[in-house]
Motif scaffolding. Structure first.
Motif, short mmCIF file in Angstrom:
data_model
loop_
_atom_site.label_atom_id
_atom_site.label_comp_id
_atom_site.label_asym_id
_atom_site.label_seq_id
_atom_site.Cartn_x
_atom_site.Cartn_y
_atom_site.Cartn_z
N GLY A 81 -3.32 -5.46 -4.91
CA GLY A 81 -1.90 -5.15 -4.85
C GLY A 81 -0.98 -6.34 -4.95
N ASN A 89 0.80 -1.23 0.00
CA ASN A 89 0.00 0.00 0.00
C ASN A 89 0.83 1.28 0.00
OD1 ASN A 89 -2.72 -1.22 0.17
ND2 ASN A 89 -1.93 -2.04 2.07
N ASN A 143 0.66 -9.28 -7.58
CA ASN A 143 0.84 -9.65 -8.98
C ASN A 143 0.40 -11.09 -9.22
OD1 ASN A 143 1.97 -7.17 -9.69
ND2 ASN A 143 4.01 -7.82 -9.04
N TYR A 201 0.91 4.53 -15.30
CA TYR A 201 -0.28 3.82 -15.77
C TYR A 201 -0.39 3.89 -17.30
CZ TYR A 201 -1.67 3.69 -10.89
OH TYR A 201 -1.70 3.45 -9.54
N TYR A 204 -9.50 -4.29 -13.20
CA TYR A 204 -8.24 -3.61 -12.90
C TYR A 204 -8.34 -2.84 -11.58
CZ TYR A 204 -4.09 -0.70 -13.58
OH TYR A 204 -2.88 -0.07 -13.42
N PHE A 205 -9.51 -2.30 -11.32
CA PHE A 205 -9.74 -1.61 -10.06
C PHE A 205 -9.58 -2.57 -8.88
CE2 PHE A 205 -12.85 -0.15 -6.81
CZ PHE A 205 -12.25 1.06 -6.48
N TYR A 209 -7.96 -5.42 -8.97
CA TYR A 209 -6.57 -5.88 -9.02
C TYR A 209 -5.65 -4.90 -8.30
CZ TYR A 209 -2.27 -7.77 -11.08
OH TYR A 209 -1.03 -8.33 -11.27
N GLN A 210 -5.86 -3.61 -8.52
CA GLN A 210 -5.04 -2.60 -7.86
C GLN A 210 -5.30 -2.59 -6.36
OE1 GLN A 210 -2.68 -2.08 -10.28
NE2 GLN A 210 -2.64 0.02 -9.54
N GLN A 252 5.93 1.79 -15.13
CA GLN A 252 5.62 1.38 -13.77
C GLN A 252 4.83 2.41 -12.99
OE1 GLN A 252 9.43 0.43 -12.10
NE2 GLN A 252 9.78 -1.31 -13.46
#
Length: 431
Positions: free
Chosen positions: A204, A82, A206, A159, A197-198, A200-201, A156
């Motif tokens: 945090g 975070n 991979n 975005y 994607y929201f 996924y972010q 990186q």
């Protein structure tokens, strides 16, 4: 920078006293050794996990800068989940500390001040956020053409991939004007990717793109296979999943939705999660963490990906064609029918972040949790399965009552998903 013989560095933690004033208490005197901050008890500055669960186990380090002579200190983010903030700005990599720099672990986490002095005062009386800006002393080619000098940061930190993906989908939508099926497919895939994607972010962590895509495709294939008929038979014939007829009540509809929509669809969407968990058991530790299900964040990511495949297949293969055909029969206007189909498609796909993705991600949290706690596996799975099915059933039933209740249930479902993600961070191997 700093003279080793005359400068003393302190790290102070900021807290509020009873009068509401900021107080700064020394938590470390900095020297020639590395100071680690995180919620792991072995860290030099151990953060209370009950107060700051979003802080990673090993979140950041303060290191002496070792050149020809000892000159100062720098703070380095240890790829935390975070993030670390320096003077309210996100830190990437390392940053040389200056007197008065304010350090914060996560956006809402503990705050510290770096100070260089010989006899520190514990009260914060200076506005440390006002720092002099660096001056440009010369104009170079890299300043005039920054795109050639940003390197990996362009990918990186900027975005770039989401932006380029958006441009690609916009071009495709222009290309498919006048072709409703291809246009609907393009816009629905884009909205689904954006919603995922929201999530996924937020997670945090991979996960290989081909694993995520594979989970979505796997679920879509199941919906087109004879396996679906087996699910329909069991939940609609053996269990009371059929919608009641005649005069119905909220409770009777809720019960049928619980079995026919909630339990059936959540189990179906969980199949790729269970499959990857099973595959992970036969892989080494490295590949198990990368591909399989080793913790709740894995379950959330794969569950949400499976929900994307389910939503797209259900929306494009069932709901949109049905309403287009119905409106076309009533109005004899293909244009109005296609517009109505598009109006249905957008909220169904966009709402999946508080719908199918929320339920499946929430159940995925429990699947991952059961992997970490095998002695309580069946109890954990039962609670996760039934609670996600109930959220799903409440959403479907609320749609028959009014839109305000539907909005409340959707908000609650999203809150459940986000709460699961935040809790998963507190014991994640990524954190």
């Amino acid at each position: 920078m700093y003279d080793r013989l005359t400068s003393i560095a302190f790290l102070k933690e900021i807290s509020a006293d009873q009068q509401g004033f900021d107080r700064a208490e020394i938590v470390a005197t900095l020297g020639d050794r590395i100071i680690t901050l995180g919620r792991d008890p072995s860290c030099d500055i151990a953060i209370n996990i009950n107060l700051y669960g979003a802080v990673s186990r090993r979140h950041a380090e303060i290191r002496p800068i070792a050149n020809k002579s000892f000159q100062g200190w720098e703070i380095c983010d240890l790829d935390s989940a975070n993030g670390t903030l320096i003077n309210d700005r996100r830190l990437y990599g390392c940053y040389p500390l200056n007197n008065g720099d304010r350090i914060q672990l996560t956006k809402d986490g503990p705050q510290f001040i770096f100070e260089l002095e010989s006899s520190p005062d514990t009260r914060v009386g200076e506005d440390y956020s006002r720092r002099p800006q660096s001056q440009i002393t010369s104009i170079t080619l890299t300043k005039l053409l920054p795109i050639f000098s940003t390197g990996n940061d362009l990918w990186q930190k900027a975005y770039l991939l989401p932006g380029m993906t958006t441009v690609g989908f916009v071009v495709m939508m222009f290309a498919f004007l006048g072709q409703p099926q291809l246009f609907n497919l393009t816009i629905s895939v884009y909205i689904s990717l954006a919603a995922y994607y929201f999530v996924y972010q937020l997670c945090g962590k991979n996960k290989p793109w081909w694993v995520i895509l594979g989970a979505a495709i796997f679920t879509a294939i199941i919906l087109r296979s004879p396996i679906l008929n087996l699910f329909l038979w069991f939940f609609y014939k053996v269990l009371p999943g059929n919608a009641p007829t005649g005069q119905v009540s909220f409770v009777s509809v809720l019960i049928s939705m619980f079995f026919g929509a909630g339990m059936m669809e959540e189990l179906l969407k969980a199949l790729p999660v269970f499959l990857l968990w099973f595959m992970g058991l036969r892989l080494g530790k490295k590949w198990r963490s990368r591909i399989g299900i080793s913790e709740p964040l894995d379950g959330i990511l794969i569950g949400a990906a499976s929900a994307v495949g389910f939503t797209l297949t259900e929306t494009l293969g069932l709901y949109v064609p049905s309403i287009v055909q119905s409106v076309a029969n009533q109005t004899a206007s293909p244009e109005i029918a296609q517009l109505t189909g598009l109006q249905l498609l957008i909220p169904r796909v966009l709402g999946s972040v508080a719908g199918h993705m929320a339920y499946s991600g929430y159940f995925g949290y429990f699947i991952g949790l059961s992997v970490m706690k095998p002695s309580l596996r069946w109890q954990i799975l039962t609670i996760g399965y039934l609670s996600s099915a109930l959220l799903h059933a409440l959403w479907n039933t609320s749609a028959l009552v009014n839109f305000w209740l539907l909005a409340i249930v959707g908000g609650v479902s999203y809150a459940f998903l986000v709460a699961a993600i935040l809790k998963a961070h507190s014991f994640s191997s990524k954190a």
